[in-house]
Design a protein around this motif. Sequence first.
Motif, short mmCIF file in Angstrom:
data_model
loop_
_atom_site.label_atom_id
_atom_site.label_comp_id
_atom_site.label_asym_id
_atom_site.label_seq_id
_atom_site.Cartn_x
_atom_site.Cartn_y
_atom_site.Cartn_z
N VAL A 1 0.92 -1.53 -0.17
CA VAL A 1 0.04 -0.38 0.18
C VAL A 1 1.10 1.06 -0.11
CG1 VAL A 1 -1.87 1.21 1.80
CG2 VAL A 1 -2.28 -0.84 1.03
N ILE A 2 0.12 2.41 -0.47
CA ILE A 2 0.99 3.40 -0.83
C ILE A 2 0.16 4.45 -0.70
CG2 ILE A 2 2.89 4.87 -2.21
CD1 ILE A 2 2.40 1.24 -3.85
N ALA A 3 1.00 5.10 0.46
CA ALA A 3 0.20 6.14 0.43
C ALA A 3 0.63 8.15 0.13
CB ALA A 3 0.27 6.69 1.91
N VAL A 4 -0.07 8.74 -1.02
CA VAL A 4 0.97 9.71 -1.11
C VAL A 4 0.10 11.12 -1.02
CG1 VAL A 4 1.06 10.95 -3.45
CG2 VAL A 4 0.69 8.40 -3.40
N GLY A 5 0.50 12.00 -0.19
CA GLY A 5 0.23 12.49 0.76
C GLY A 5 0.64 13.54 1.76
N GLY A 6 -0.10 13.82 2.64
CA GLY A 6 0.62 14.42 3.78
C GLY A 6 0.89 13.34 5.20
N ASP A 7 0.33 13.85 6.56
CA ASP A 7 1.31 13.10 7.71
C ASP A 7 -0.76 12.48 7.65
OD1 ASP A 7 3.49 12.98 8.14
OD2 ASP A 7 3.51 15.77 9.17
N GLY A 8 -1.29 14.03 7.33
CA GLY A 8 -2.89 13.22 7.46
C GLY A 8 -3.37 11.28 7.16
N LEU B 1 9.34 20.60 13.01
CA LEU B 1 10.47 21.48 13.76
C LEU B 1 11.52 20.39 13.69
CD1 LEU B 1 9.12 24.47 15.97
CD2 LEU B 1 10.45 24.43 13.81
N GLY B 2 12.59 19.83 13.34
CA GLY B 2 13.23 19.07 13.08
C GLY B 2 13.61 18.29 14.67
N ARG B 3 13.60 18.98 15.66
CA ARG B 3 14.38 18.85 16.66
C ARG B 3 13.68 19.37 17.85
NH1 ARG B 3 20.01 21.04 18.02
NH2 ARG B 3 19.42 22.81 17.13
N LEU B 4 12.14 19.46 17.87
CA LEU B 4 10.99 19.79 18.94
C LEU B 4 11.69 18.86 19.96
CD1 LEU B 4 8.76 22.09 19.05
CD2 LEU B 4 7.11 20.30 18.52
N ILE B 5 11.18 17.39 19.61
CA ILE B 5 11.57 16.84 21.12
C ILE B 5 12.69 16.19 20.40
CG2 ILE B 5 10.51 15.26 22.99
CD1 ILE B 5 7.85 16.21 21.41
N LYS B 6 13.46 16.98 21.10
CA LYS B 6 15.21 16.32 20.46
C LYS B 6 15.37 14.50 21.37
CE LYS B 6 18.11 18.95 24.12
NZ LYS B 6 18.78 19.79 24.37
N THR C 1 2.68 19.73 3.25
CA THR C 1 3.55 20.58 3.29
C THR C 1 4.15 20.46 4.73
OG1 THR C 1 1.36 22.21 3.40
CG2 THR C 1 3.16 23.25 4.49
N VAL C 2 4.42 19.36 5.55
CA VAL C 2 5.14 19.28 6.76
C VAL C 2 5.98 18.20 6.97
CG1 VAL C 2 5.05 18.83 9.21
CG2 VAL C 2 3.70 20.35 8.47
N ASN C 3 5.16 17.39 6.19
CA ASN C 3 5.69 15.16 6.48
C ASN C 3 6.70 14.49 7.72
OD1 ASN C 3 4.71 15.78 3.90
ND2 ASN C 3 6.33 16.65 2.71
N ASP C 4 6.04 15.62 9.01
CA ASP C 4 7.33 14.44 9.67
C ASP C 4 7.87 13.29 9.36
OD1 ASP C 4 7.79 17.29 11.03
OD2 ASP C 4 5.50 17.16 11.74
N LEU C 5 6.44 13.01 9.54
CA LEU C 5 6.68 11.59 9.60
C LEU C 5 8.07 10.54 8.56
CD1 LEU C 5 4.78 8.45 10.62
CD2 LEU C 5 6.04 8.15 8.26
N ALA C 6 8.25 11.70 7.53
CA ALA C 6 8.76 11.25 6.24
C ALA C 6 10.25 11.42 6.84
CB ALA C 6 8.36 11.52 5.07
N ARG C 7 10.33 12.34 7.26
CA ARG C 7 11.70 13.31 8.11
C ARG C 7 12.25 12.77 8.90
NH1 ARG C 7 9.55 18.10 8.67
NH2 ARG C 7 10.42 19.11 6.92
N VAL C 8 11.15 12.23 9.23
CA VAL C 8 12.46 11.32 10.91
C VAL C 8 13.21 9.92 10.64
CG1 VAL C 8 11.73 10.00 12.85
CG2 VAL C 8 11.04 12.49 12.41
N HIS C 9 11.93 9.14 9.59
CA HIS C 9 12.14 7.87 9.17
C HIS C 9 13.04 7.54 7.57
CE1 HIS C 9 10.19 5.99 11.49
NE2 HIS C 9 8.84 6.42 11.68
#
Length: 299
Positions: free
Chosen positions: A65-72, A208-213, A97-105
């Motif tokens: 399954v491929i999810a194409v979109g934002g974190d929501g 914010l890549g290090r909000l909870i460092k 716009t934010v893509n936090d999950l992709a950024r961290v992984h």
Amino acid sequence: MKRRDDMKQALVVINRKSGQFKRRGIESALIHQLNGTGYEVMIKQTPESGAGGIISAHAANKDLVIAVGGDGTISEVMDAVLKEGLEIPIAVIPTGTVNDLARVHGIPLDAKKAIRILGASTPVPIDIIRMDDRHASYLIALGAFMTAFAEVDARIKHKTGRLAYLFAGIKMLLRLKKYSVTIKTRDTEVQSASVLTIISKLRSVGSLGRLIKEAEAEDGLLHIINIEPVNVFEALHLVFLAVKGNLTDHEKVTYLTAGEARIRAAGLSHMNIDGDVHDYRDMDISVARGAVSLMKPRK
């Protein structure tokens, strides 16, 4: 395209309204990449009701399954796959716009780059958040400050990207509304007036890549931040600390870690789950260890 019996099956769930999707060629590039790696592709666009119906109707016989979109969108797909009891790897093509999950992984934030590395990715179990009868991929947030990010007009997001979130945050600094919250973990209980409560599995929140460092993606912990009411000067200081990765140093910030927690709040009508606004409800939350098999680039 005629189906071949030796081809694997991929379901692509696309949110065409997400921030980056207007960039041309994403869909065709994805089809080309998947066909080239032995997949027959089914593409479905998310309706207003979310991705759950698509997963329920079409995912059972798929290999990917491929999810194409934002974190929501990613959150909806993960939640639906788990609710259906499916053991299917999930790939992410970040177009939000934010893509936090992709950024961290370690998934490229450029959608076409993320597509190109699909063939060089491998499924890895990741932790997410379980909240009563649903899941969040990484974030639950209470308070108007975070909700404002999710309510930024889509047209502004498309024009200014992350600046839209900055402008929304500055605006909200001047009119934060108080609520009361009780956070109970196995070791402690916090009762406080609050303007923002964040429960996250990841260090990156709101881009914010290090909000909870202190957070590590697979550490088995919920990282909980509660911010008490602040004046404008304190709020600006908080933003400065957040950008520097030192938010938990502020005297108005309470920071907790736990494998599970009970959250009760009064004075709220909405909350934010993975970037999308939902009606508020009290909740019991916990870490769902290794619940999702995420396609991650090979190191």
